[in-house]
Design an enzyme around this catalytic site. Structure first.
Site, PDB file in Angstrom:
ATOM      1  N   LYS A 198      -0.859   6.425   4.524  1.00  0.00           N
ATOM      2  CA  LYS A 198      -1.872   5.340   4.594  1.00  0.00           C
ATOM      3  C   LYS A 198      -1.182   4.033   4.210  1.00  0.00           C
ATOM      4  O   LYS A 198      -0.915   3.775   3.042  1.00  0.00           O
ATOM      5  CB  LYS A 198      -3.012   5.657   3.609  1.00  0.00           C
ATOM      6  CG  LYS A 198      -4.369   5.160   4.010  1.00  0.00           C
ATOM      7  CD  LYS A 198      -4.752   3.738   3.812  1.00  0.00           C
ATOM      8  CE  LYS A 198      -4.595   2.993   2.556  1.00  0.00           C
ATOM      9  NZ  LYS A 198      -4.515   1.529   2.826  1.00  0.00           N
ATOM     10  N   GLU A 273       4.935   4.222  -8.301  1.00  0.00           N
ATOM     11  CA  GLU A 273       5.840   3.067  -8.429  1.00  0.00           C
ATOM     12  C   GLU A 273       4.942   1.836  -8.468  1.00  0.00           C
ATOM     13  O   GLU A 273       4.349   1.464  -7.455  1.00  0.00           O
ATOM     14  CB  GLU A 273       6.807   3.008  -7.256  1.00  0.00           C
ATOM     15  CG  GLU A 273       7.798   4.143  -7.282  1.00  0.00           C
ATOM     16  CD  GLU A 273       8.874   4.056  -6.211  1.00  0.00           C
ATOM     17  OE1 GLU A 273       8.896   3.084  -5.446  1.00  0.00           O
ATOM     18  OE2 GLU A 273       9.684   4.984  -6.145  1.00  0.00           O
ATOM     19  N   CYS A 307       8.500  -5.924  -6.480  1.00  0.00           N
ATOM     20  CA  CYS A 307       8.188  -5.276  -7.755  1.00  0.00           C
ATOM     21  C   CYS A 307       9.288  -5.499  -8.785  1.00  0.00           C
ATOM     22  O   CYS A 307       9.024  -5.633  -9.971  1.00  0.00           O
ATOM     23  CB  CYS A 307       7.968  -3.786  -7.549  1.00  0.00           C
ATOM     24  SG  CYS A 307       9.361  -2.978  -6.756  1.00  0.00           S
ATOM     25  N   GLU A 406       1.515  -9.994 -13.810  1.00  0.00           N
ATOM     26  CA  GLU A 406       2.344  -9.989 -12.598  1.00  0.00           C
ATOM     27  C   GLU A 406       1.738 -10.976 -11.594  1.00  0.00           C
ATOM     28  O   GLU A 406       0.652 -10.738 -11.067  1.00  0.00           O
ATOM     29  CB  GLU A 406       2.386  -8.576 -11.994  1.00  0.00           C
ATOM     30  CG  GLU A 406       3.348  -8.477 -10.836  1.00  0.00           C
ATOM     31  CD  GLU A 406       3.337  -7.105 -10.154  1.00  0.00           C
ATOM     32  OE1 GLU A 406       2.242  -6.563  -9.918  1.00  0.00           O
ATOM     33  OE2 GLU A 406       4.429  -6.599  -9.847  1.00  0.00           O
TER      34      GLU A 406
END
Ligand code: NAD
Length: 512
Positions: A198, A273, A307, A406
């Site tokens: 997905k 992750e 990331c 973030e």
């Protein structure tokens, strides 16, 4: 529409080539790929996929229903035994064929990715090739995936083997979708698992190209399936399906928590992750020219939507002002522009919602008392797209939101420190623990920092250089589990122990 851009010959050529490549997505609403065929699915829910370059609609996409997830999972379940039992050498050949086909279509993948994500061509042209490398690396490991250990004892021989866990769900984010999909799918297939993928709804195009490439390269029907759709519906249904044995997920930390909850009923194995707020620590004994290059690269490349980006600069007080001045000069020279312009260094942000989030931090920084040393605006020279100025916040404290959250854009927060202990304390004082970067000329200090920084990956005197056998992943809220080399197989496979007697031990006899 980008009318303010100075269109060079190279850019014009690339825009025309991209238009041709994108035409294939305009022929109808994009659906899914189930059991070796394209399928529209059983839902009439459709979403529009827009380009961050000029907000134009690239295509329309069906959002998969629970029935679509059921169909794809059924195909993956039926295909599993034959794929599991195929010899490692045969799997190796097919996966190398996938890599060859990726290389053949590398320009198409790169151009489509640039228009779908806003990532600059200078990085995306390599992303397709890195994707091919992921397939080659895991192809070469396919034959040894089932290997275990031999543990002989006096009367018994114990040996372990590994077996693929079954059909797995792979859920990927929008930031570098092609590369990340290959990073997750290649080891799953090499291990002998079948897959339902997905991809992210904000950048679904290259996932379909990858699926078709895998099919053309000879991956059998049902082994790779793709369902497009929203996370909250399609993604959720995948994580809850009882025949999906594990979920490999790349995305935000809060989505990871949701997936853990959703998968709890079926005791799903999960690999996460997740996000990061990674420090780059620059000591005054470092090679400052190299450190400066790395600091700039690791936050302003890939639009800061990465990331492992080093979004917190921890800079020793003795060199703070000089380093920040040089950094500011260089940031002002970064070339923001059309992602297909070969000279562009920073492209537009993925989506209006994400653009609004990144821009909201200008006010957050001011309110918290930091200084916006460079940037802090949308890029006025370019209209129509989601472009922001590369930004540097200074006078920041680690407790501020700009140091804790973030932001996931081309935005760097600089924080001074005095001693090594102080640097470690600041670096570790966030909820994340994905990566850490250290610049120093002192060997002992480099190793101490390597040990005491709370992050899954530490780079000393380097930017993010990847070595495919090395473990990749994060601590704390940045993830769970490791990818890379054999670590990936640990996730996609079950370890089984087989204990064989040498027929000379005494078996206890009861009821004699
Ligand atoms: P996201 O979590 O919003 O979405 C990621 C994927 O999860 C998408 O496909 C989405 O549709 C799906 N999803 C959303 N809700 C779901 C649910 N309830 N159930 C199942 N699936 C669901 O992340 P994003 O905004 O697409 O990506 C950016 C994030 O990804 C950042 O936090 C970034 O740090 C992280 N990231 C981490 C790594 C890493 O290796 N650690 C790599 C790339 C990106």
């Amino acid at each position: 529409m980008l009318d303010d851009l100075n269109i060079s010959k190279d850019l014009e050529k690339n825009i025309n080539a991209a238009k041709d490549y994108l035409q294939q997505f305009k022929t109808g609403t994009m659906g899914h790929f189930i059991n070796g065929k394209r399928a529209n699915g059983q839902s009439d829910q459709i979403f529009k996929n827009t380009s961050p370059v000029d907000s134009s609609v690239l295509n329309e996409v069906y959002s998969g229903s629970t029935n679509d997830i059921n169909e794809a999972t059924k195909a993956a379940l039926i295909a599993f035994p034959a794929w599991r039992d195929m010899s490692g050498n045969k799997r190796r050949k097919i996966l190398h064929d996938v890599a060859n086909k990726i290389v053949e279509r590398a320009e198409e993948i790169a151009f489509v990715e640039c228009m779908d994500t806003g990532q600059p061509l200078r990085f995306m042209s390599k992303a397709a090739l890195r994707g091919a490398e992921n397939y080659r690396f895991f192809a070469d490991k396919a034959a040894e995936a089932t290997s275990g250990h031999s543990m002989p004892a006096l009367d018994h021989i114990n040996y372990s083997i590994r077996q693929p866990i079954g059909p797995v769900g792979i859920i990927t984010p929008w930031n570098t979708p092609f590369m990340l999909s290959t990073w997750k799918i290649a080891p799953a297939l090499a291990a002998g698992c079948t897959v339902v993928h997905k991809p992210a709804e904000w950048s679904p195009l290259t996932a379909m190209l990858l699926t078709e490439i895998m099919h053309d390269a000879g991956i059998p029907e049902g082994v790779i399936n793709l369902i497009n759709g929203n996370g909250e519906t399609t993604g959720k249904a995948l994580t809850e399906h009882p025949d999906i044995k594990a979920i490999a997920f790349v995305g935000e930390s809060k989505t990871g928590s949701m997936i853990m909850r959703q998968g709890s009923e079926t005791l799903k194995r999960v690999h996460f992750e997740l996000g990061g707020k990674n420090p780059v620590i620059v000591f005054d004994d470092a090679n400052l020219e190299r450190a400066l290059d790395a600091v700039i690269f690791m936050i302003y490349s890939l639009n800061g939507e990465r990331c492992t980006s080093s979004s917190r600069l921890l800079i020793q007080e003795s060199i703070h002002d000089e380093f920040v001045d040089k950094l500011s000069e260089r940031i002002l020279k970064l070339k923001v522009g059309h992602p297909l312009d070969p000279t562009t260094e920073v492209g537009p942000l993925i989506h209006q919602q994400h653009f609004d989030k990144v821009c909201s931090y200008w006010d957050v920084a001011k309110k918290d008392g930091a200084e916006i040393k460079v940037g802090g605006h949308i890029t006025k020279a370019i209209s129509g797209g989601l472009f922001v100025e590369p930004t540097l916040f200074t006078n920041a404290k680690n407790t501020m939101r700009i140091a804790q959250e973030e932001i996931f854009g081309p935005v760097l927060t600089a924080i001074p420190f005095n001693t090594e202990e102080n640097a470690i304390e600041i670096a570790n004082d966030v909820k994340y623990g994905l990566a850490g970067y250290v610049w120093t000329g002192d060997v002992g200090r480099a190793h101490r920092l390597g040990r005491y920084l709370d992050a899954g990956m530490i780079w000393i005197n380097s930017e993010n250089n990847r070595h495919l056998p090395a473990p990749f992943g994060g601590m704390k809220s940045s993830g769970m589990g490791r990818d890379g080399g054999d670590y990936s197989f640990e996730f996609y496979m079950e370890t089984k122990n087989i204990c064989v007697a040498l027929d000379n031990h005494k078996v206890p006899s009861l009821g004699v």
